[in-house]
Write a protein that holds these residues in place. Structure first.
Motif, short mmCIF file in Angstrom:
data_model
loop_
_atom_site.label_atom_id
_atom_site.label_comp_id
_atom_site.label_asym_id
_atom_site.label_seq_id
_atom_site.Cartn_x
_atom_site.Cartn_y
_atom_site.Cartn_z
N ALA A 172 -3.16 24.64 20.98
CA ALA A 172 -2.40 24.64 22.23
C ALA A 172 -1.33 25.71 22.31
N ALA A 173 -0.46 25.75 21.28
CA ALA A 173 0.76 26.56 21.39
C ALA A 173 0.52 28.05 21.60
N PRO A 174 -0.33 28.69 20.77
CA PRO A 174 -0.44 30.14 20.93
C PRO A 174 -1.44 30.56 22.00
N HIS A 175 -2.05 29.60 22.69
CA HIS A 175 -3.14 29.94 23.61
C HIS A 175 -2.61 30.73 24.82
N PRO A 176 -3.31 31.81 25.20
CA PRO A 176 -2.86 32.63 26.36
C PRO A 176 -2.67 31.79 27.62
N ASP A 188 -12.71 29.74 30.51
CA ASP A 188 -12.88 29.14 29.18
C ASP A 188 -13.80 27.91 29.22
N GLN A 189 -13.63 27.10 30.28
CA GLN A 189 -14.42 25.87 30.46
C GLN A 189 -14.37 24.92 29.27
N GLN A 190 -13.22 24.91 28.57
CA GLN A 190 -13.01 23.99 27.45
C GLN A 190 -11.92 23.03 27.89
N ALA A 191 -12.35 21.89 28.47
CA ALA A 191 -11.36 20.99 29.08
C ALA A 191 -10.33 20.49 28.08
N HIS A 192 -10.76 20.27 26.81
CA HIS A 192 -9.79 19.77 25.83
C HIS A 192 -8.72 20.80 25.52
N ILE A 193 -9.09 22.10 25.61
CA ILE A 193 -8.09 23.15 25.36
C ILE A 193 -7.16 23.29 26.57
N ALA A 194 -7.73 23.24 27.77
CA ALA A 194 -6.88 23.30 28.98
C ALA A 194 -5.90 22.12 28.97
N TYR A 195 -6.38 20.94 28.57
CA TYR A 195 -5.52 19.75 28.55
C TYR A 195 -4.41 19.92 27.51
N ALA A 196 -4.78 20.29 26.28
CA ALA A 196 -3.78 20.44 25.21
C ALA A 196 -2.77 21.53 25.58
N ALA A 197 -3.26 22.64 26.13
CA ALA A 197 -2.36 23.75 26.49
C ALA A 197 -1.41 23.32 27.61
N SER A 198 -1.94 22.57 28.59
CA SER A 198 -1.08 22.13 29.71
C SER A 198 0.00 21.18 29.20
N LYS A 199 -0.33 20.33 28.24
CA LYS A 199 0.65 19.37 27.72
C LYS A 199 1.64 20.06 26.78
N THR A 202 5.62 20.29 27.91
CA THR A 202 6.60 19.74 26.96
C THR A 202 7.64 20.80 26.62
N SER A 203 7.17 22.00 26.34
CA SER A 203 8.08 23.10 26.02
C SER A 203 9.00 23.40 27.21
#
Ligand code: NAD
Length: 259
Positions: free
Chosen positions: A126-130, A150-161, A165-166
């Motif tokens: 999540a953290a370093p993702h563009p 990207d079409q990787q819903a788990h990555i979009a979800y983790a990155a959004s959260k 949070t940040s």
């Protein structure tokens, strides 16, 4: 009597938060895609700039410009219709609303904002993702484009959260002096329609079903709502800029040495 706006009020954690805050004496202004008969509510689509502005305008109207609390629960999981929508609702739907309601919160009595994050925010991807960096740069077009490519819903979800949070912690530092507390509640697995859809999903279901917290079960929405209700009370008057994991030990299981 405090006035508190709650997004995602029609279902799951948001509905449980509305019920518990109402019991604690709050006047609720719910915000969701549809209105609710149980309390004052606003229908708004938080995935679009127009929908967010509509929600902000109506909250100002219905609160007479004075808001004591804001709880941002509206969100989409890995079964969202597309990955861009996850970014639009989970990040921009939150940050636009919190920022847009700043003047009303400033007028409130010991105002408090709670953002519902997720234990998923701490996944390594999540953290370093563009995508996360584009969100934190307020570049909605780029973040949405990257998510949809990207079409990787788990990555979009983790990155959004991760990003929300940040952003919330950065906002806590800016707003503390103005008397507005900002905190994040990070649930693990909560038995709601969102989680049920993830468990039933062909792509993610098995992983979701197998990811069990050390405490040995998933939580009920009420167990998250009780922590939110505490954060919205004066008993939590010095909790500010915190991320409270309410996850049955999932975060401890994944990264015991990070706190
Ligand atoms: P839910 O699906 O029961 O409720 C989410 C609500 O958000 C719904 O009422 C929905 O209509 C609303 N919403 C979605 N898109 C919207 C939009 N564009 N505009 C306005 N409202 C919109 O889900 P839930 O499990 O209660 O999720 C609440 C929050 O908790 C979400 O932010 C989710 O990411 C987070 N969360 C849930 C879990 C879990 O296991 N259930 C775990 C961690 C974090």
């Amino acid at each position: 009597m405090p006035t508190t706006a709650v997004t995602g009020s029609a279902s799951g954690i948001g509905a449980a938060v509305c019920a518990q805050l109402e019991k604690a004496g709050h006047t609720i202004i719910g915000i969701d895609r549809k209105t609710d008969d149980n309390f004052t509510s606003i229908a708004a689509d938080l995935s679009t700039a127009e929908g967010r502005q509509n929600a902000i305008d109506l909250v100002y109207q219905q609160s007479n410009g004075v808001l004591d609390g804001l709880v941002c629960c509206a969100g989409l999981g890995v079964t969202a219709p597309n990955c861009g929508l996850i970014v639009e609702v989970n990040y921009f739907g939150v940050t636009s609303l919190v920022t847009g309601l700043y003047d009303a919160l400033r007028q409130g009595e010991q105002a408090s904002v709670v953002v519902i994050g997720s234990v998923a925010a701490n996944q390594q991807v999540a953290a370093p993702h563009p995508m996360a960096l584009a969100m934190l740069d307020s570049d909605e077009a780029l973040a949405t484009k990257l998510a949809n490519e990207d079409q990787q819903a788990h990555i979009a979800y983790a990155a959004s959260k991760f990003a929300v949070t940040s952003w919330s912690r950065q906002t806590a530092v800016k707003w503390g002096g103005n008397g507005i507390r900002v905190n994040v509640v990070a649930p693990g697995a909560v038995e709601t329609p969102l989680h049920q859809a993830s468990k039933d999903d062909a792509r993610y279901g098995e992983a979701v079903r197998n990811f069990v917290a050390p405490i040995g079960r998933n939580s009920e929405a009420e167990e998250i709502a009780s922590v939110v209700t505490f954060l919205q009370s004066n008993q939590a008057s010095f909790i500010h800029g915190s991320v409270l994991f309410v996850d049955g030990g999932m975060d401890a299981m994944m990264r015991a040495n990070s706190f």
